[in-house]
Motif scaffolding. Structure first.
Motif, PDB file in Angstrom:
ATOM      1  N   ASP A  56       9.140   1.448 -11.304  1.00  0.00           N
ATOM      2  CA  ASP A  56       9.513   1.372  -9.893  1.00  0.00           C
ATOM      3  C   ASP A  56       8.315   1.793  -9.055  1.00  0.00           C
ATOM      4  O   ASP A  56       8.005   2.970  -8.945  1.00  0.00           O
ATOM      5  CB  ASP A  56      10.711   2.287  -9.621  1.00  0.00           C
ATOM      6  CG  ASP A  56      11.203   2.209  -8.189  1.00  0.00           C
ATOM      7  OD1 ASP A  56      10.510   1.611  -7.331  1.00  0.00           O
ATOM      8  OD2 ASP A  56      12.276   2.758  -7.914  1.00  0.00           O
ATOM      9  N   TRP A  57       7.620   0.816  -8.474  1.00  0.00           N
ATOM     10  CA  TRP A  57       6.407   1.128  -7.719  1.00  0.00           C
ATOM     11  C   TRP A  57       6.704   1.953  -6.476  1.00  0.00           C
ATOM     12  O   TRP A  57       5.864   2.708  -6.009  1.00  0.00           O
ATOM     13  CB  TRP A  57       5.595  -0.128  -7.389  1.00  0.00           C
ATOM     14  CG  TRP A  57       6.350  -1.291  -6.817  1.00  0.00           C
ATOM     15  CD1 TRP A  57       6.860  -2.356  -7.503  1.00  0.00           C
ATOM     16  CD2 TRP A  57       6.675  -1.516  -5.445  1.00  0.00           C
ATOM     17  NE1 TRP A  57       7.480  -3.230  -6.659  1.00  0.00           N
ATOM     18  CE2 TRP A  57       7.380  -2.737  -5.366  1.00  0.00           C
ATOM     19  CE3 TRP A  57       6.451  -0.814  -4.269  1.00  0.00           C
ATOM     20  CZ2 TRP A  57       7.854  -3.266  -4.177  1.00  0.00           C
ATOM     21  CZ3 TRP A  57       6.925  -1.342  -3.076  1.00  0.00           C
ATOM     22  CH2 TRP A  57       7.614  -2.549  -3.042  1.00  0.00           C
ATOM     23  N   GLN A  58       7.917   1.862  -5.947  1.00  0.00           N
ATOM     24  CA  GLN A  58       8.274   2.683  -4.786  1.00  0.00           C
ATOM     25  C   GLN A  58       8.329   4.159  -5.161  1.00  0.00           C
ATOM     26  O   GLN A  58       7.951   5.020  -4.376  1.00  0.00           O
ATOM     27  CB  GLN A  58       9.596   2.216  -4.188  1.00  0.00           C
ATOM     28  CG  GLN A  58       9.454   0.850  -3.537  1.00  0.00           C
ATOM     29  CD  GLN A  58      10.773   0.263  -3.093  1.00  0.00           C
ATOM     30  OE1 GLN A  58      11.792   0.452  -3.744  1.00  0.00           O
ATOM     31  NE2 GLN A  58      10.751  -0.460  -1.994  1.00  0.00           N
ATOM     32  N   ALA A  59       8.767   4.452  -6.385  1.00  0.00           N
ATOM     33  CA  ALA A  59       8.810   5.843  -6.851  1.00  0.00           C
ATOM     34  C   ALA A  59       7.403   6.417  -7.007  1.00  0.00           C
ATOM     35  O   ALA A  59       7.228   7.631  -7.020  1.00  0.00           O
ATOM     36  CB  ALA A  59       9.567   5.929  -8.177  1.00  0.00           C
ATOM     37  N   LEU A  60       6.407   5.542  -7.092  1.00  0.00           N
ATOM     38  CA  LEU A  60       5.018   5.979  -7.212  1.00  0.00           C
ATOM     39  C   LEU A  60       4.314   6.059  -5.850  1.00  0.00           C
ATOM     40  O   LEU A  60       3.105   6.243  -5.789  1.00  0.00           O
ATOM     41  CB  LEU A  60       4.241   5.039  -8.137  1.00  0.00           C
ATOM     42  CG  LEU A  60       4.703   5.047  -9.589  1.00  0.00           C
ATOM     43  CD1 LEU A  60       3.949   3.995 -10.390  1.00  0.00           C
ATOM     44  CD2 LEU A  60       4.507   6.422 -10.204  1.00  0.00           C
ATOM     45  N   ILE A 110       1.442  -4.929  -3.042  1.00  0.00           N
ATOM     46  CA  ILE A 110       2.044  -3.681  -2.595  1.00  0.00           C
ATOM     47  C   ILE A 110       0.955  -2.771  -2.057  1.00  0.00           C
ATOM     48  O   ILE A 110      -0.212  -2.891  -2.424  1.00  0.00           O
ATOM     49  CB  ILE A 110       2.817  -2.965  -3.725  1.00  0.00           C
ATOM     50  CG1 ILE A 110       1.909  -2.697  -4.932  1.00  0.00           C
ATOM     51  CG2 ILE A 110       4.057  -3.763  -4.118  1.00  0.00           C
ATOM     52  CD1 ILE A 110       2.538  -1.836  -6.010  1.00  0.00           C
ATOM     53  N   ALA A 111       1.387  -1.868  -1.178  1.00  0.00           N
ATOM     54  CA  ALA A 111       0.471  -0.878  -0.610  1.00  0.00           C
ATOM     55  C   ALA A 111       1.263   0.395  -0.343  1.00  0.00           C
ATOM     56  O   ALA A 111       2.484   0.369  -0.190  1.00  0.00           O
ATOM     57  CB  ALA A 111      -0.146  -1.399   0.684  1.00  0.00           C
ATOM     58  N   ARG A 112       0.539   1.508  -0.271  1.00  0.00           N
ATOM     59  CA  ARG A 112       1.205   2.791  -0.018  1.00  0.00           C
ATOM     60  C   ARG A 112       1.795   2.840   1.387  1.00  0.00           C
ATOM     61  O   ARG A 112       2.869   3.384   1.593  1.00  0.00           O
ATOM     62  CB  ARG A 112       0.233   3.940  -0.233  1.00  0.00           C
ATOM     63  CG  ARG A 112      -0.132   4.138  -1.700  1.00  0.00           C
ATOM     64  CD  ARG A 112      -1.017   5.349  -1.922  1.00  0.00           C
ATOM     65  NE  ARG A 112      -2.295   5.259  -1.230  1.00  0.00           N
ATOM     66  CZ  ARG A 112      -3.364   4.613  -1.689  1.00  0.00           C
ATOM     67  NH1 ARG A 112      -3.298   4.004  -2.857  1.00  0.00           N
ATOM     68  NH2 ARG A 112      -4.489   4.589  -1.001  1.00  0.00           N
ATOM     69  N   ASP A 113       1.080   2.300   2.347  1.00  0.00           N
ATOM     70  CA  ASP A 113       1.527   2.284   3.744  1.00  0.00           C
ATOM     71  C   ASP A 113       0.761   1.180   4.452  1.00  0.00           C
ATOM     72  O   ASP A 113      -0.048   0.478   3.844  1.00  0.00           O
ATOM     73  CB  ASP A 113       1.303   3.652   4.409  1.00  0.00           C
ATOM     74  CG  ASP A 113      -0.112   4.175   4.248  1.00  0.00           C
ATOM     75  OD1 ASP A 113      -1.062   3.355   4.236  1.00  0.00           O
ATOM     76  OD2 ASP A 113      -0.274   5.396   4.118  1.00  0.00           O
ATOM     77  N   MET A 114       0.978   1.016   5.753  1.00  0.00           N
ATOM     78  CA  MET A 114       0.317  -0.063   6.490  1.00  0.00           C
ATOM     79  C   MET A 114      -1.195   0.143   6.570  1.00  0.00           C
ATOM     80  O   MET A 114      -1.950  -0.821   6.542  1.00  0.00           O
ATOM     81  CB  MET A 114       0.922  -0.215   7.888  1.00  0.00           C
ATOM     82  CG  MET A 114       2.326  -0.821   7.869  1.00  0.00           C
ATOM     83  SD  MET A 114       2.445  -2.381   6.942  1.00  0.00           S
ATOM     84  CE  MET A 114       1.621  -3.499   8.058  1.00  0.00           C
ATOM     85  N   ARG A 115      -1.632   1.369   6.650  1.00  0.00           N
ATOM     86  CA  ARG A 115      -3.073   1.632   6.671  1.00  0.00           C
ATOM     87  C   ARG A 115      -3.711   1.174   5.351  1.00  0.00           C
ATOM     88  O   ARG A 115      -4.774   0.565   5.340  1.00  0.00           O
ATOM     89  CB  ARG A 115      -3.341   3.112   6.905  1.00  0.00           C
ATOM     90  CG  ARG A 115      -4.821   3.446   6.939  1.00  0.00           C
ATOM     91  CD  ARG A 115      -4.999   4.900   7.254  1.00  0.00           C
ATOM     92  NE  ARG A 115      -4.503   5.126   8.610  1.00  0.00           N
ATOM     93  CZ  ARG A 115      -5.183   5.705   9.577  1.00  0.00           C
ATOM     94  NH1 ARG A 115      -6.380   6.170   9.323  1.00  0.00           N
ATOM     95  NH2 ARG A 115      -4.680   5.848  10.770  1.00  0.00           N
ATOM     96  N   HIS A 116      -3.052   1.487   4.237  1.00  0.00           N
ATOM     97  CA  HIS A 116      -3.545   1.053   2.936  1.00  0.00           C
ATOM     98  C   HIS A 116      -3.544  -0.473   2.843  1.00  0.00           C
ATOM     99  O   HIS A 116      -4.499  -1.081   2.343  1.00  0.00           O
ATOM    100  CB  HIS A 116      -2.694   1.684   1.825  1.00  0.00           C
ATOM    101  CG  HIS A 116      -3.161   1.384   0.442  1.00  0.00           C
ATOM    102  ND1 HIS A 116      -2.284   1.079  -0.568  1.00  0.00           N
ATOM    103  CD2 HIS A 116      -4.398   1.319  -0.109  1.00  0.00           C
ATOM    104  CE1 HIS A 116      -2.961   0.860  -1.687  1.00  0.00           C
ATOM    105  NE2 HIS A 116      -4.248   0.988  -1.428  1.00  0.00           N
ATOM    106  N   TYR A 117      -2.464  -1.107   3.324  1.00  0.00           N
ATOM    107  CA  TYR A 117      -2.401  -2.571   3.324  1.00  0.00           C
ATOM    108  C   TYR A 117      -3.564  -3.155   4.139  1.00  0.00           C
ATOM    109  O   TYR A 117      -4.227  -4.095   3.708  1.00  0.00           O
ATOM    110  CB  TYR A 117      -1.070  -3.082   3.879  1.00  0.00           C
ATOM    111  CG  TYR A 117      -1.126  -4.557   4.182  1.00  0.00           C
ATOM    112  CD1 TYR A 117      -1.205  -5.489   3.150  1.00  0.00           C
ATOM    113  CD2 TYR A 117      -1.175  -5.026   5.489  1.00  0.00           C
ATOM    114  CE1 TYR A 117      -1.312  -6.847   3.420  1.00  0.00           C
ATOM    115  CE2 TYR A 117      -1.275  -6.370   5.765  1.00  0.00           C
ATOM    116  CZ  TYR A 117      -1.345  -7.273   4.725  1.00  0.00           C
ATOM    117  OH  TYR A 117      -1.466  -8.611   4.983  1.00  0.00           O
TER     118      TYR A 117
END
Length: 151
Positions: A56-60, A110-117
């Motif tokens: 589960d990439w969201q859990a990471l 996938i990205a951690r957040d919009m800044r990462h994206y």
């Protein structure tokens, strides 16, 4: 092709892939050795292609999923051949699909957040070769994600 027992085995594996062979055999009314032979036959026939861990990439800590629809410059005959391997090198790209039509390739990333994206987009995606056009679709909700087959 598949008989009723094969379909029962596959349905049970889809429902609980971590179930042990002895437990699954008992549940199906088979011996463990008979179930093992059936599983081997399904593997040899290419029906079962192994097992894998689903993470589960969201859990990471990845909270953003984006689908990028890419149109390639088809005046270059090597556009697909050079774009696909380059896209594979981006670790955040989880899936690459090709299409016939206006859109040539879809990248799911996938990205951690919009800044990462934004960082991935500016530093990696925009450097992929032979892109003529790109459209980003930010994922909002997954309504249906059935991985099992109707066996």
């Amino acid at each position: 092709m598949l008989d009723d027992l094969d379909r029962r085995i596959l349905r049970n594996l889809q429902a609980d892939p971590a179930r042990s062979i002895p437990d699954l055999a008992d549940h199906l009314g088979l011996t463990a050795s008979r179930l093992s032979r059936r599983l081997e036959k399904l593997r040899e026939g290419g029906v079962l292609r192994g097992s894998r861990a689903v993470i589960d990439w969201q859990a990471l800590g990845y909270a953003v999923e984006v689908s990028l629809r890419v149109t390639l410059d088809k005046t270059n005959p090597r556009a697909f051949d050079e774009f696909i391997p380059a896209a594979r090198q981006i670790p955040e790209v989880l899936e690459i699909q090709t299409f016939l039509g206006q859109v040539d390739v879809r990248l799911s990333l996938i990205a951690r957040d919009m800044r990462h994206y934004q960082s991935i987009y500016r530093e990696k995606i925009l450097y992929l070769p032979h892109m003529a056009d790109i459209e980003a679709l930010t994922h909002v909700a997954r309504i249906k994600a059935n991985k099992g087959l109707p066996i």
